[in-house]
Design an enzyme around this catalytic site. Structure first.
Site, PDB file in Angstrom:
ATOM      1  N   LYS A 164       0.836  -1.204   0.000  1.00  0.00           N
ATOM      2  CA  LYS A 164       0.000   0.000   0.000  1.00  0.00           C
ATOM      3  C   LYS A 164       0.870   1.253   0.000  1.00  0.00           C
ATOM      4  O   LYS A 164       0.704   2.140  -0.850  1.00  0.00           O
ATOM      5  CB  LYS A 164      -0.923   0.025   1.218  1.00  0.00           C
TER       6      LYS A 164
ATOM      7  N   ASP B 114      -6.272   0.803   0.853  1.00  0.00           N
ATOM      8  CA  ASP B 114      -6.391   1.122   2.272  1.00  0.00           C
ATOM      9  C   ASP B 114      -7.759   0.661   2.755  1.00  0.00           C
ATOM     10  O   ASP B 114      -8.496  -0.016   2.026  1.00  0.00           O
ATOM     11  CB  ASP B 114      -6.149   2.609   2.515  1.00  0.00           C
TER      12      ASP B 114
END
Length: 274
Positions: free
Chosen positions: A142, A160
């Site tokens: 991420k 996320d």
């Protein structure tokens, strides 16, 4: 989406027929187009001036808001402007500087480790490859995709909590593991859309499609969403749930960049309406 209309004109949920993969892809791409119209100014909401600052800010953003990070990083970057400086930081001093972001001991350890790795293995520069970024302490896919997409222009999908929640609500995938979500969504959209798609979906999740009480009645993509009705459907009540500029308040950046004129415009319109 099969729907009826209320007297106020808001769509009401009806059972959906089974959707083919092709129909889902077409609907997903239409949602992306609609989100692009709703958030023409979508962008990373962390303040940063270079790849190192973005990397540090993204690590700090875990389990807190971007606004809190943006309130913390000016002093941090003034004290430690480069990887070499941060790698040599006193751990206790660093912990106190980043304490407002939460989990400050673990985050300080990650920042010290990644800064030392940048100094020792990458000549003090943030690498522009995912394979290298994920070797840094505290950096997963991420964070790596945030940095690649926004500092290097390399397409990446940022999974996320907002992104993961919304893509399941949209019916794009039912996967729960971030890497599987990334793979599934990446197969729906061309790589050229990945970075901006991430911004748009995350923007929508923060402003309208909230975790506990989504503002369905104020949602611009309600007719395309199979989860319509999970939240407040009354338009007036839903409007009260809107956050950031949609609710008449500024976004999370304290230093919005000059190349996002839409953000300043959105804030001006919100201020006039409030």
């Amino acid at each position: 989406m099969a729907e009826t209309k209320t007297q106020q004109g808001a769509p009401t949920a009806k059972p959906r027929k089974p959707e083919s993969q092709l129909a889902m892809v077409r609907r997903a791409r239409k949602i992306n187009r609609e989100l692009a119209e709703a958030y023409p100014y979508a962008h990373p909401e962390l303040d940063f001036e270079n790849a190192f600052q973005l990397l540090v800010a993204t690590v700090l953003s875990a389990q807190t808001t971007d606004l809190r990070v943006n309130m913390t990083t000016p002093a941090l970057f003034a004290r430690y402007p480069a990887p070499e400086d941060l790698a040599a930081a006193d751990p206790e001093e660093l912990e106190q500087l980043i304490r407002p972001t939460g989990f400050f001991r673990a985050k300080a350890k990650s920042l010290l480790g990644l800064s030392a790795a940048l100094r020792d293995r990458f000549g003090g520069e943030v690498p522009g490859r995912l394979e290298d970024l994920v070797t840094l302490p505290g950096v997963g896919r991420k964070t790596a995709n945030v940095v690649l997409g926004n500092a290097f222009g390399v397409p990446g999908i940022t999974v996320d909590t907002h992104f993961a929640r919304l893509v399941r609500r949209f019916g794009w995938t039912q996967e729960t593991e971030p890497e599987r979500i990334e793979k599934a969504v990446g197969e729906i959209f061309p790589a050229s859309e990945w970075t901006m798609l991430s911004h748009r979906v995350i923007f929508h999740g923060r402003r309208i499609c909230h975790s506990r009480k989504p503002a369905c009645g104020a949602c611009p993509i309600a007719p395309l969403c199979p989860s319509y009705g999970e939240g407040e459907t009354d338009p007036e009540k839903a409007k009260k749930l809107l956050k950031y500029e949609m609710g008449g308040q500024p976004g999370q950046r304290l230093k919005p960049p000059a190349d996002y004129p839409g953000e300043a415009s959105a804030r001006r319109v919100s201020a006039e309406d409030s």
